[in-house]
Design an enzyme around this catalytic site. Structure first.
Site, mmCIF file in Angstrom:
data_model
loop_
_atom_site.group_PDB
_atom_site.id
_atom_site.type_symbol
_atom_site.label_atom_id
_atom_site.label_comp_id
_atom_site.label_asym_id
_atom_site.label_seq_id
_atom_site.Cartn_x
_atom_site.Cartn_y
_atom_site.Cartn_z
ATOM 1 N N LYS A 1 0.813 -1.216 0.000
ATOM 2 C CA LYS A 1 0.000 0.000 0.000
ATOM 3 C C LYS A 1 0.849 1.268 0.000
ATOM 4 C CE LYS A 1 -0.685 0.213 5.040
ATOM 5 N NZ LYS A 1 -0.038 1.500 5.285
ATOM 6 N N THR A 2 1.994 1.251 0.702
ATOM 7 C CA THR A 2 2.851 2.439 0.717
ATOM 8 C C THR A 2 3.365 2.744 -0.681
ATOM 9 O OG1 THR A 2 3.528 1.910 2.979
ATOM 10 C CG2 THR A 2 4.883 3.485 1.768
ATOM 11 N N ASP B 1 -3.870 7.379 4.621
ATOM 12 C CA ASP B 1 -3.383 6.022 4.921
ATOM 13 C C ASP B 1 -4.026 5.520 6.213
ATOM 14 O OD1 ASP B 1 -1.935 3.705 4.736
ATOM 15 O OD2 ASP B 1 -0.041 4.568 5.402
ATOM 16 N N GLU B 2 -4.053 4.191 6.388
ATOM 17 C CA GLU B 2 -4.596 3.548 7.597
ATOM 18 C C GLU B 2 -5.995 4.068 7.937
ATOM 19 O OE1 GLU B 2 -3.136 1.073 8.695
ATOM 20 O OE2 GLU B 2 -0.962 1.278 8.491
ATOM 21 N N GLN C 1 -7.523 -5.190 9.771
ATOM 22 C CA GLN C 1 -6.411 -4.796 10.631
ATOM 23 C C GLN C 1 -6.780 -3.626 11.540
ATOM 24 O OE1 GLN C 1 -2.292 -5.139 8.842
ATOM 25 N NE2 GLN C 1 -3.466 -5.094 6.943
ATOM 26 N N ARG D 1 2.387 -10.965 10.321
ATOM 27 C CA ARG D 1 3.706 -10.349 10.521
ATOM 28 C C ARG D 1 4.815 -11.291 10.037
ATOM 29 N NH1 ARG D 1 2.169 -6.069 9.779
ATOM 30 N NH2 ARG D 1 0.250 -7.211 9.362
#
Length: 836
Positions: A33-34, A225-226, A264, A615
């Protein structure tokens, strides 16, 4: 630009090239996504959009810094300086610096542009001053609790006036008065707190059309973002900047790109509302939805497990992660005997299988779980670093109670005395302590010597003498019980009788609850301690703690295992990950399983599990313990339901004796499929060494001894969103929840009437008495007799008194009032209660 686009997959490219309108990018873990955000910004600039028109919002300063650095390398630092890239607070701060003088609150409050931002220390001082002014007791209105309440109100766009209008009880009305006084004091100092930065900015944009139009025109292209972690004030900020009350037709040539993943969303306790991202397509009717499902981080085994877990959540947008890294090794699941065995399993796996410690992480649900893991790492000489929390013996609450124990061991330990003389609050201020210290220095004696003879000195007022005398009496009372109680009971006694535990409970914040869990772990340390000299248990214990603390202070190293909570692990990745403590009541946390919990509480725990699993890049280990120490007592929690949700074909499961969990002779995971009516299968039961159908008695919210029936392992099809099952959700609810919560057998029977699992439950009840007898004789737990009014000690709930005795056949249960913990029905056969 063409080279950048070539490095993207089809869905990423689609998100980058979309020119205008509302765009919702559901970006799964490890889906890049970044890269999508930065490339989209570059494409906007390359397409002729002025960088001056671009606003990019991140959730952390670290993320903002990394985004600026990436963009600078791609389009140049001077170009990046023209756009706004920062956190919500950073963006709001910039708006307020320019325009705060253009805002006036409904009750006439105004701020100057040279305002200051108060941190937690400053705001806590103001709240304490407000309490004094209003003549309110800090013990009743704990400053941290008040601050958390005010912060939560501001995140919901409630100023002091709005909050007061919604106060419906005496306590809330008093808090509203504190809130109002708090706001007055901030204004007098021309100060705002962190929450005000968002609240005031949104109110400014809401009430001042000229300012709102200015920033609406300034930012034609907004990226967030997020987005799953936004609260109401953050959402309203973006809505004002982008929409400004205009229709879709009027918004032509503009774009709003929000990137996030509801799976998330794990920060509801900070005020985040995952429903904001779920409702985005409703709020913006012509939203384009793009799912980033191709994962560049993890092997397919790990992703298949994550998909199989999260699919059990109802409130989500369906997506399915798939890997570019190959199949990978199976997930290893290990059943330990206890937390020490669990810790040494983890450490041995690291020692034998991990070459680069920097690429290894141990994750756990609560900070208190780190203690056993830290000590195992220390004993094996493996370097580690703590992230998102202090090392166990460095935490304030642990240092405070250790200081009490040191002072009880040596009354002349003036350093320990200074640390806790006013902890918890006893209205013994710094000036009094300094006066005692100066007097002790002039007489060449300890602080306690002065306090012991305080009535002989004329330097102190009568009220101060009384406070210091009461402190000495407290120490005397604690000392009297040192030899009367077992050592872990004594440590628990100190934690309670000093008022330390009550103060933390009164705060009732996420931080205070975490501190309580850490104190619980300290009692476990005391229980596990084996002194060489039985006549000097406290002295030896303090020496051991001091030694561990010294060893604990390992220097930072370039090669160290990372220890952190699952919340702290968000956004990180490691080659090898250990998830520890997968037991019901630990993870998922007991707060998500109680009578007053909500379905979304458990769903957030499952999202946290999803975050933990994803993770891992190459190898994932999951551990749980058959028994665990809680407040110095042995408790038995069943394996976490999340383990049941991982398909068996993705795992290798082992028990602590070296056997495999597929071995039916030893496994507590053994699945004995029971045929129901019309050969209807679909329910299986756990077994253990006490025979089929019996699970060792639990403590805490799930403390019933009745057997646990669980779902079969569905065959997981990664191409579909839901695994197929042969049972209803109602049946699963009854089996997984009611049987662990309800004592009233008649109520259970009524709920299960006409249910196909009734026969299985009835058969199991017949086995329970015999199994309980086997358990009782094999663990030395005996049923004890108590009378109405007796004070008792319980490993989880502390000290309480018996209110009512209930008899069923030859067994007795006790309704016990544990004060703040509430009333609990406890069976002494399983709880190992002690008379206090």
């Amino acid at each position: 630009m063409e080279e950048l686009l070539k490095s993207l997959n089809d869905r990423q490219k689609e998100a980058v090239l979309e020119k205008e309108g509302a765009l919702l990018v559901l970006a799964g873990a490890g889906s890049g996504k970044t890269k999508v955000l930065t490339t989209r910004i570059v494409n906007l600039v390359k397409s002729g959009v002025s960088p001056y028109k671009i606003l990019a919002v991140t959730f952390t300063n670290k993320a903002a810094k990394e985004m600026k650095e990436r963009l600078s390398k791609m389009i140049g630092e001077e170009v990046v300086k023209k756009m706004w890239v920062g956190t919500f607070h950073n963006i709001c701060g910039r708006i307020l610096r320019f325009d705060i003088e253009n805002y006036q609150s409904p009750d006439g409050k105004k701020w100057d542009k040279n305002y200051v931002i108060y941190d937690d220390t400053d705001t806590n001082t103001i709240i304490k001053n407000a309490l004094k002014k209003l003549n309110l007791d800090e013990k009743v209105y704990a400053p941290k609790l008040i601050k958390a309440t005010i912060s939560n109100a501001k995140s919901k766009m409630q100023d002091a006036y709005t909050f007061s209008t919604r106060a419906r009880d005496y306590r809330t009305q008093r808090i509203s008065e504190i809130y109002e006084e708090y706001e007055k004091q901030l204004l007098l100092n021309n100060a705002i707190d962190f929450d005000d930065m968002l609240l005031l900015t949104v109110n400014l944009l809401s009430t001042n059309e000229e300012v709102r139009n200015k920033y609406h025109e300034r930012f034609s292209h907004i990226l967030v973002d997020e987005f799953q972690d936004t609260n109401l004030s953050q959402y309203m900020l973006i809505r004002h900047l982008y929409s400004n009350g205009k229709t879709d037709e009027e918004l032509k040539g503009r774009s709003l790109c929000v990137v996030g993943d509801v799976d998330q969303s794990i920060y509801s306790w900070r005020g985040a509302d995952y429903k904001i991202i779920l409702n985005f397509q409703t709020d913006y009717k012509n939203t384009k939805l793009i799912k980033l499902e191709q994962n560049y981080r993890s092997v397919s085994t790990i992703l298949d497990a994550a998909n199989a877990i999260i699919v059990n959540n109802a409130e989500r947008v369906s997506k399915n992660l798939y890997s570019t890294k190959g199949k990978g090794e199976k997930i290893e699941i290990y059943e330990a005997q206890d937390e020490s065995n669990e810790a040494y399993y983890v450490v041995n796996k690291i020692r034998n299988n991990v070459s680069n410690l920097n690429e290894c992480a141990i994750l756990y649900r609560t900070n208190s779980q780190s203690r056993a893991l830290e000590e195992a790492l220390i004993s094996q000489g493996i370097s580690y670093r703590m992230v998102g929390g202090l090392k166990f013996y460095e935490r304030k609450e642990i240092k405070d109670i250790i200081a009490y124990l040191k002072l009880l061991y040596n009354r002349h330990d003036s350093q320990s005395l200074k640390r806790i003389i006013n902890v918890p609050k006893r209205s013994i201020g710094d000036s009094t302590v300094k006066k005692v210290q100066d007097l002790a220095g002039s007489l060449d004696c300890s602080l306690f010597d002065i306090i012991e003879d305080i009535n002989e000195y004329d330097d102190f007022s009568a009220s101060v003498k009384l406070k210091l005398s009461n402190f000495k009496l407290l120490l005397d009372k604690l000392d009297e019980n040192k030899d009367k109680l077992s050592f872990p009971e004594f440590v628990a006694f100190v934690i309670e009788k000093t008022g330390y535990l009550a103060e933390l409970k009164a705060e009732d914040t996420e931080e205070s609850r975490s501190r309580i869990e850490n104190l619980q772990e300290l009692v476990n340390v005391a229980r596990d301690f084996s002194p060489e000299d039985e006549d000097n248990v406290l002295g030896e214990f303090l020496a051991q703690v001091a030694l561990v603390t010294d060893l604990d202070e390992t220097p930072d190293t370039d090669n160290a295992v990372t220890l952190m909570t699952l919340h702290a692990a968000k956004g990180l990745e490691f080659e090898t990950v250990f998830l520890a403590g997968l037991e019901e009541g630990i993870f998922p946390h007991s707060r998500s399983l109680g009578d007053y919990s909500k379905p979304q509480d458990l769903e957030e725990e499952r999202r946290l599990m999803y975050v933990g699993v994803t993770r891992a890049k190459q190898k994932l280990y999951i551990t749980y313990a058959k028994r665990r120490q809680m407040w110095g007592k042995t408790v038995y929690y069943p394996p976490s339901r999340f383990l049941e949700e991982i398909p068996y074909n993705l795992t290798d499961r082992h028990v602590s004796d070296g056997g495999s969990l597929s071995d039916e002779r030893t496994s507590t995971f053994r699945q004995a499929v029971s045929k129901l009516k019309s050969d209807r299968s679909g329910y299986v039961e756990k077994t253990n060494s006490f025979g089929s159908g019996f699970v060792a008695p639990l403590q805490g919210p799930q403390m019933q001894s009745i057997s646990k029936v669980v779902k079969p392992k569905p065959t997981y099809n990664p191409q579909k969103d839901q695994p197929k099952t042969n049972f209803t959700k109602r049946e699963a609810f009854v089996v997984k929840n009611e049987q662990n919560k309800i004592n009233d057998e008649e109520k259970v029977k009524k709920i299960l009437e006409n249910n196909p699992i009734q026969k299985l439950l009835e058969e199991r009840k017949k086995k329970e008495a015999a199994a309980a007898a086997v358990y009782s004789s094999s663990t030395s737990i005996t049923q004890k007799e108590f009378q109405k009014g007796d004070r008792v000690f319980h490993g989880k709930f502390g000290i309480g008194h018996v209110e009512e005795i209930k008899e069923s056949g030859s067994s007795k249960s006790y309704l016990i009032d544990f004060g703040k913990q509430g009333k609990k029905l406890v069976d002494s056969l399983y709880q190992n209660l002690k008379k206090f």
